[in-house]
Design an enzyme around this catalytic site. Structure first.
Site, short mmCIF file in Angstrom:
data_model
loop_
_atom_site.label_atom_id
_atom_site.label_comp_id
_atom_site.label_asym_id
_atom_site.label_seq_id
_atom_site.Cartn_x
_atom_site.Cartn_y
_atom_site.Cartn_z
N ASN A 1 0.82 -1.29 0.05
CA ASN A 1 -0.01 0.08 0.09
C ASN A 1 0.85 1.28 0.12
O ASN A 1 2.00 1.18 0.07
CB ASN A 1 -0.83 0.11 1.17
CG ASN A 1 -2.21 0.59 1.09
OD1 ASN A 1 -2.29 1.82 0.15
ND2 ASN A 1 -3.36 0.29 1.62
N SER B 1 2.81 4.05 1.41
CA SER B 1 3.34 4.26 2.58
C SER B 1 3.55 3.06 3.42
O SER B 1 3.74 3.10 4.46
CB SER B 1 2.73 5.45 3.48
OG SER B 1 3.73 5.90 4.35
N ALA B 2 3.73 1.76 2.86
CA ALA B 2 3.96 0.86 3.51
C ALA B 2 5.50 0.36 3.85
O ALA B 2 5.72 -0.23 4.71
CB ALA B 2 3.33 -0.76 2.63
N LYS C 1 7.92 0.46 1.01
CA LYS C 1 8.54 -0.26 -0.09
C LYS C 1 10.16 0.50 -0.64
O LYS C 1 10.95 -0.06 -0.73
CB LYS C 1 7.56 -0.09 -1.34
CG LYS C 1 6.45 -0.75 -1.06
CD LYS C 1 5.32 -0.69 -2.42
CE LYS C 1 4.97 0.91 -2.36
NZ LYS C 1 4.33 1.55 -1.58
N GLU D 1 9.75 4.52 -7.70
CA GLU D 1 8.62 4.98 -8.15
C GLU D 1 8.78 6.50 -8.38
O GLU D 1 9.06 6.96 -7.24
CB GLU D 1 7.27 4.45 -7.85
CG GLU D 1 6.18 4.78 -8.63
CD GLU D 1 4.79 4.06 -8.06
OE1 GLU D 1 3.97 3.78 -8.70
OE2 GLU D 1 4.72 4.24 -6.66
N ASP E 1 10.46 -0.72 -6.72
CA ASP E 1 9.44 -0.10 -5.73
C ASP E 1 8.11 -0.11 -6.43
O ASP E 1 7.90 0.98 -7.19
CB ASP E 1 9.92 1.41 -5.52
CG ASP E 1 8.81 2.07 -4.61
OD1 ASP E 1 7.76 1.52 -4.25
OD2 ASP E 1 8.91 3.35 -4.37
#
Length: 172
Positions: A10, A12-13, A15, A34, A85
């Site tokens: 998700n 702000s997990a 990554k 990303e 990412d």
């Protein structure tokens, strides 16, 4: 030969953080992050999702596709590993959530799905996919209390919960 490793999860997990950490630990690995902050539609999308959802989704899909191709080329040319990412494969999560929310019309969604099917049909799968299963509440807290990006300040918890549901559907 190098490996293709994808971080999924998700908003702000964690990554990007994990991508950078793994890059330090895997000899000669390259991270492909990303381009969130260079997204020309992100701020407009959060302000007016129905108007910008499809434009943004198609832009993101093309970016993720190009990034994946660049990563594959890097592996072939150098023999080193790459860590991405997010990926072109999970792009569907966001398109599906926007379809469910009514931000992308059925016609727009079918166009997206046809484009996706065409571009992914011969694309090699990653060697590893790591899914960061972080609760929507924790992601929401990180967005609003840690990252504090202006363009993300209006992301509601229910949007993150919906993305979480779509991720779970993708991973089945």
């Amino acid at each position: 030969m190098g490996k293709v490793i994808i971080m999924e999860g998700n908003i702000s997990a964690g990554k990007s953080t994990l991508c950078c950490e793994l890059r330090q630990r895997i000899p000669n690995a390259k991270a492909f992050l990303e381009p969130t902050l260079s997204n020309p539609y992100l701020e407009d999308f959060y302000a007016n999702p129905p108007k910008y959802a499809l434009k943004m989704q198609l832009w993101l899909f093309r970016q993720r596709y190009r990034t994946y191709l660049d990563a594959l080329q890097y592996v072939v040319e150098t023999g080193n590993s790459v860590i991405l990412d997010r990926s072109v494969y999970s792009d569907w999560v966001f398109a599906e959530k926007n379809r469910i929310d009514g931000n992308i019309s059925e016609e727009g969604y079918q166009y997206y799905m046809a484009l996706r099917a065409q571009l992914l049909k011969d694309l090699p799968l990653p060697h590893f996919t790591i899914y960061l299963d972080v609760s929507p509440q924790v992601c929401h807290d990180r967005i609003h209390h840690m990252r504090k990006r202006d363009c993300e300040s209006s992301i509601p918890l229910d949007y993150l919960a919906g993305l979480d549901t779509c991720y779970k559907q993708l991973l089945r």
